[in-house]
Design a protein around this motif. Structure first.
Motif, PDB file in Angstrom:
ATOM      1  N   LEU A  75      44.127  62.485  14.030  1.00 45.98           N
ATOM      2  CA  LEU A  75      44.785  62.091  12.784  1.00 45.98           C
ATOM      3  C   LEU A  75      46.289  62.329  12.854  1.00 45.98           C
ATOM      4  O   LEU A  75      47.087  61.478  12.429  1.00 45.98           O
ATOM      5  CB  LEU A  75      44.191  62.879  11.608  1.00 45.98           C
ATOM      6  N   LEU A  76      46.663  63.470  13.373  1.00 47.87           N
ATOM      7  CA  LEU A  76      48.084  63.796  13.473  1.00 47.87           C
ATOM      8  C   LEU A  76      48.794  62.790  14.377  1.00 47.87           C
ATOM      9  O   LEU A  76      49.860  62.260  14.016  1.00 47.87           O
ATOM     10  CB  LEU A  76      48.265  65.213  14.013  1.00 47.87           C
ATOM     11  N   LEU A  77      48.204  62.507  15.530  1.00 44.95           N
ATOM     12  CA  LEU A  77      48.821  61.576  16.471  1.00 44.95           C
ATOM     13  C   LEU A  77      48.964  60.184  15.865  1.00 44.95           C
ATOM     14  O   LEU A  77      50.006  59.539  15.998  1.00 44.95           O
ATOM     15  CB  LEU A  77      47.993  61.508  17.753  1.00 44.95           C
ATOM     16  N   LYS A  78      47.927  59.723  15.183  1.00 47.41           N
ATOM     17  CA  LYS A  78      47.919  58.381  14.585  1.00 47.41           C
ATOM     18  C   LYS A  78      49.094  58.195  13.625  1.00 47.41           C
ATOM     19  O   LYS A  78      49.761  57.158  13.625  1.00 47.41           O
ATOM     20  CB  LYS A  78      46.585  58.170  13.855  1.00 47.41           C
ATOM     21  N   HIS A  79      49.372  59.225  12.821  1.00 48.00           N
ATOM     22  CA  HIS A  79      50.452  59.130  11.836  1.00 48.00           C
ATOM     23  C   HIS A  79      51.812  59.422  12.462  1.00 48.00           C
ATOM     24  O   HIS A  79      52.828  58.821  12.078  1.00 48.00           O
ATOM     25  CB  HIS A  79      50.166  60.078  10.663  1.00 48.00           C
ATOM     26  N   GLN A  80      51.830  60.326  13.428  1.00 48.29           N
ATOM     27  CA  GLN A  80      53.104  60.654  14.081  1.00 48.29           C
ATOM     28  C   GLN A  80      53.663  59.481  14.878  1.00 48.29           C
ATOM     29  O   GLN A  80      54.885  59.316  14.974  1.00 48.29           O
ATOM     30  CB  GLN A  80      52.932  61.871  14.994  1.00 48.29           C
ATOM     31  N   VAL A  81      52.785  58.676  15.454  1.00 47.38           N
ATOM     32  CA  VAL A  81      53.236  57.511  16.225  1.00 47.38           C
ATOM     33  C   VAL A  81      54.043  56.568  15.335  1.00 47.38           C
ATOM     34  O   VAL A  81      55.101  56.063  15.721  1.00 47.38           O
ATOM     35  CB  VAL A  81      52.035  56.776  16.856  1.00 47.38           C
ATOM     36  N   VAL A  82      53.549  56.347  14.117  1.00 45.10           N
ATOM     37  CA  VAL A  82      54.259  55.473  13.174  1.00 45.10           C
ATOM     38  C   VAL A  82      55.608  56.087  12.802  1.00 45.10           C
ATOM     39  O   VAL A  82      56.650  55.418  12.832  1.00 45.10           O
ATOM     40  CB  VAL A  82      53.414  55.219  11.903  1.00 45.10           C
ATOM     41  N   ALA A  83      55.588  57.372  12.454  1.00 40.93           N
ATOM     42  CA  ALA A  83      56.824  58.048  12.070  1.00 40.93           C
ATOM     43  C   ALA A  83      57.828  58.029  13.220  1.00 40.93           C
ATOM     44  O   ALA A  83      59.029  57.777  13.017  1.00 40.93           O
ATOM     45  CB  ALA A  83      56.524  59.480  11.649  1.00 40.93           C
ATOM     46  N   GLY A  84      57.355  58.271  14.429  1.00 47.26           N
ATOM     47  CA  GLY A  84      58.234  58.313  15.582  1.00 47.26           C
ATOM     48  C   GLY A  84      58.901  56.980  15.872  1.00 47.26           C
ATOM     49  O   GLY A  84      60.064  56.926  16.279  1.00 47.26           O
ATOM     50  N   ARG A  85      58.176  55.882  15.636  1.00 45.64           N
ATOM     51  CA  ARG A  85      58.722  54.563  15.936  1.00 45.64           C
ATOM     52  C   ARG A  85      59.618  54.020  14.824  1.00 45.64           C
ATOM     53  O   ARG A  85      60.573  53.287  15.110  1.00 45.64           O
ATOM     54  CB  ARG A  85      57.586  53.567  16.187  1.00 45.64           C
ATOM     55  N   LEU A  86      59.327  54.347  13.572  1.00 47.68           N
ATOM     56  CA  LEU A  86      59.992  53.657  12.467  1.00 47.68           C
ATOM     57  C   LEU A  86      60.967  54.513  11.673  1.00 47.68           C
ATOM     58  O   LEU A  86      61.715  53.978  10.851  1.00 47.68           O
ATOM     59  CB  LEU A  86      58.939  53.086  11.502  1.00 47.68           C
ATOM     60  N   ILE A  87      60.957  55.838  11.886  1.00 48.52           N
ATOM     61  CA  ILE A  87      61.828  56.712  11.088  1.00 48.52           C
ATOM     62  C   ILE A  87      62.761  57.467  12.027  1.00 48.52           C
ATOM     63  O   ILE A  87      62.325  58.303  12.821  1.00 48.52           O
ATOM     64  CB  ILE A  87      60.987  57.683  10.238  1.00 48.52           C
ATOM     65  N   GLU A  88      64.043  57.174  11.918  1.00 44.29           N
ATOM     66  CA  GLU A  88      65.029  57.804  12.804  1.00 44.29           C
ATOM     67  C   GLU A  88      65.589  59.089  12.220  1.00 44.29           C
ATOM     68  O   GLU A  88      65.970  59.996  12.964  1.00 44.29           O
ATOM     69  CB  GLU A  88      66.180  56.820  13.084  1.00 44.29           C
ATOM     70  N   ASP A  89      65.646  59.180  10.919  1.00 43.46           N
ATOM     71  CA  ASP A  89      66.257  60.341  10.261  1.00 43.46           C
ATOM     72  C   ASP A  89      65.457  61.610  10.561  1.00 43.46           C
ATOM     73  O   ASP A  89      64.253  61.705  10.274  1.00 43.46           O
ATOM     74  CB  ASP A  89      66.326  60.091   8.754  1.00 43.46           C
ATOM     75  N   GLY A  90      66.124  62.596  11.125  1.00 44.82           N
ATOM     76  CA  GLY A  90      65.449  63.832  11.528  1.00 44.82           C
ATOM     77  C   GLY A  90      64.885  64.610  10.372  1.00 44.82           C
ATOM     78  O   GLY A  90      63.787  65.174  10.463  1.00 44.82           O
ATOM     79  N   ALA A 142      58.304  56.941   3.326  1.00 45.83           N
ATOM     80  CA  ALA A 142      59.387  57.253   4.269  1.00 45.83           C
ATOM     81  C   ALA A 142      59.800  56.017   5.062  1.00 45.83           C
ATOM     82  O   ALA A 142      60.997  55.802   5.321  1.00 45.83           O
ATOM     83  CB  ALA A 142      58.946  58.368   5.213  1.00 45.83           C
ATOM     84  N   VAL A 143      58.836  55.182   5.436  1.00 44.00           N
ATOM     85  CA  VAL A 143      59.151  53.948   6.157  1.00 44.00           C
ATOM     86  C   VAL A 143      59.964  53.006   5.263  1.00 44.00           C
ATOM     87  O   VAL A 143      60.920  52.368   5.718  1.00 44.00           O
ATOM     88  CB  VAL A 143      57.859  53.262   6.660  1.00 44.00           C
ATOM     89  N   LEU A 144      59.605  52.915   3.989  1.00 42.75           N
ATOM     90  CA  LEU A 144      60.382  52.078   3.059  1.00 42.75           C
ATOM     91  C   LEU A 144      61.815  52.587   2.936  1.00 42.75           C
ATOM     92  O   LEU A 144      62.768  51.802   2.914  1.00 42.75           O
ATOM     93  CB  LEU A 144      59.709  52.046   1.684  1.00 42.75           C
ATOM     94  N   ARG A 145      61.968  53.891   2.869  1.00 40.35           N
ATOM     95  CA  ARG A 145      63.329  54.457   2.798  1.00 40.35           C
ATOM     96  C   ARG A 145      64.110  54.134   4.072  1.00 40.35           C
ATOM     97  O   ARG A 145      65.308  53.852   4.020  1.00 40.35           O
ATOM     98  CB  ARG A 145      63.260  55.967   2.565  1.00 40.35           C
TER      99      ARG A 145
END
Length: 482
Positions: A75-90, A142-145
């Protein structure tokens, strides 16, 4: 103002999240020019997550600790992959990481408790199965932002107040409306896009509940009705509601417009595009519902309204099938003219909590047959034997039995009313295909003819009926004289 609901496949990958963000961004731009602007987003869990959560809880009940522990990493990996690709802000990624950590810690505690107790209650299952939406909503916000929108994730337990029917809760309308308007309207008015968890709600006491599988559609309709929006949009992975399941009927096409009545019949009898309860809040407020394709956003999809335009009315609009059913029959010459047989039959069925999907009775009153899900058949037959024990002993009733491996085919269309010969065409189609019809029923609304066939015949029956009514053609072409 509109509500946009995105299903599991629409948020199934990083690419899908990016596509959703673009769709929402364009919608916000369009809505900003309207008299009453605003966009509210409802999201399902990422595809496959709810099933994963339910399986983990069920296996925890059986003492399988390793499975749910392994699922935490997935579950963590599935969601982190999206965050890692689409959200640059640390800072955004760090905030999301904390949210994921909290949700997964809760998942671990819940499954651990289930394993220790060796019991999975409906209440416990609701809490576990709703965690997917509670991870998806903060991620989508977060992706929308990241795409330049102002967005805020909101847990539907703050908004949708339900009864305590865990696994299929119903909203308490006046409380839900008050909370939605108080919480969401101030955000919408300042240009923020609320991203609300689908599928879940909470009791008055704050105990989490779910609205039933596929309930994110229902969530969107509840919110739309509470806010009295101009349109409720259901974004999925097909081009609207189809004339039939395209996996079974290859020449099925999307339908431009349906009535609330038609789509409710289709949903009830197995069409997978909408949750069966979706149209109920929309009907009350007369809000149009539009079904659209996330992956082909320029397609017009299907518009669902109170009444279809006159020129769009045909005879049959669509056909669908519901599988895994059992036909229960009560037969006996001693039943003829005896009052109360039907009432006692369905009282017995109700006592075991079975859902009856279709009823047919012979004109001679010598038999009643009805269809229930296969999983309920054994308990229903046992309840009927108990109810009619005396009648069976005296041979007033000869037999009570079930027929497994059957399917209901529903032929649906508001334009079927007053159309001579329509039923004859249905039965001509199946007869020409060499199919035996076991039972038939037509409701008083005349918007649905239902017939029962065995498993082996359902595909041929669907294709034959689809062909005889030329459902592959647009309605206006079918209506032209030839």
């Amino acid at each position: 103002m509109i509500v946009m609901k995105f299903g599991g496949t629409s948020v199934g990958s990083a690419d899908a999240f990016a596509q959703v963000a673009q769709i929402v961004k364009e919608a916000v731009g369009r809505e900003s020019k309207r008299e009453r602007p605003g966009v509210v987003v409802v999201t399902s869990a990422m595809s496959g997550v709810t099933n994963m959560l339910i399986e983990a809880a069920q296996r925890a009940e059986r003492g399988d600790v390793s499975f749910y522990q392994a699922q935490q990493d997935s579950l963590l990996l599935k969601h982190q992959v999206v965050a890692g690709r689409l959200i640059e802000d640390g800072s955004e990624r760090a905030a999301l990481a904390r949210v994921f950590e909290e949700r997964l810690a809760e998942f671990d505690r819940l499954c651990s408790s289930i394993a220790v107790l060796g019991e999975l209650t409906p209440r416990g299952l609701d809490v576990v199965s709703g965690l997917g939406e509670r991870m998806a909503a903060p991620l989508l916000a977060a992706v929308l932002r990241a795409h330049g929108l102002r967005a805020e994730a909101i847990d539907a337990t703050e908004l949708i107040v339900t009864d305590n029917a865990f696994g299929g809760a119903a909203p308490i309308t006046h409380l839900t409306e008050a909370r939605c308007r108080e919480r969401l309207l101030p955000l919408v008015e300042i240009g923020v896009v609320p991203v609300v968890t689908g599928f879940i709600g909470a009791t008055v006491e704050g105990v989490p509940t779910t609205l039933g599988r596929g309930g994110s559609d229902y969530s969107a309709a509840i919110l739309g009705a509470a806010l009295n929006v101009d349109e409720i949009q259901i974004w999925t992975d097909v081009n609207g509601v189809m004339t039939a399941d395209p996996r079974i009927v290859p020449n099925a096409r999307s339908i431009r417009q349906l009535s609330y009545e038609e789509v409710a019949e289709l949903a009830y009898y197995g069409a997978k595009v909408l949750h069966p309860k979706t149209v109920l809040p929309a009907i009350e407020k007369k809000i149009p519902v539009r079904v659209l394709n996330t992956f082909e956003p320029t397609h017009p999809g299907t518009l669902i309204v109170e009444k279809v335009q006159a020129e769009a009315r045909g005879t049959v609009k669509a056909i669908t099938a519901i599988r895994g059913m059992n036909l229960i029959t009560i037969a006996g010459r001693g039943m003829m003219g005896v009052p109360g047989i039907a009432a006692r039959t369905f009282s017995a069925v109700a006592r075991v909590g079975a859902n009856v999907l279709m009823i047919s009775q012979s004109s001679s009153e010598q038999s009643i047959c009805f269809v229930v899900p296969e999983a309920s058949a054994e308990s229903v037959i046992a309840a009927l034997h108990e109810e009619f024990r005396r009648e069976l002993e005296h041979r007033y009733i000869d037999s009570i039995y079930g027929m497994p491996h059957i399917n209901i085919i529903a032929v649906v269309g508001s334009g079927m009313r007053g159309t001579p010969g329509l039923a004859a065409r249905v039965f001509t189609a199946v007869a020409q295909a060499g199919i035996n019809v076991i039972a038939i029923a037509q409701g008083s609304s005349e918007a649905n003819i239902s017939l029962v066939v065995v498993d082996a015949d359902v595909t041929s029956a669907l294709r034959a009926i689809h062909d005889i009514f030329e459902l592959h053609l647009p309605t206006e072409e079918r209506m032209r004289p030839r």
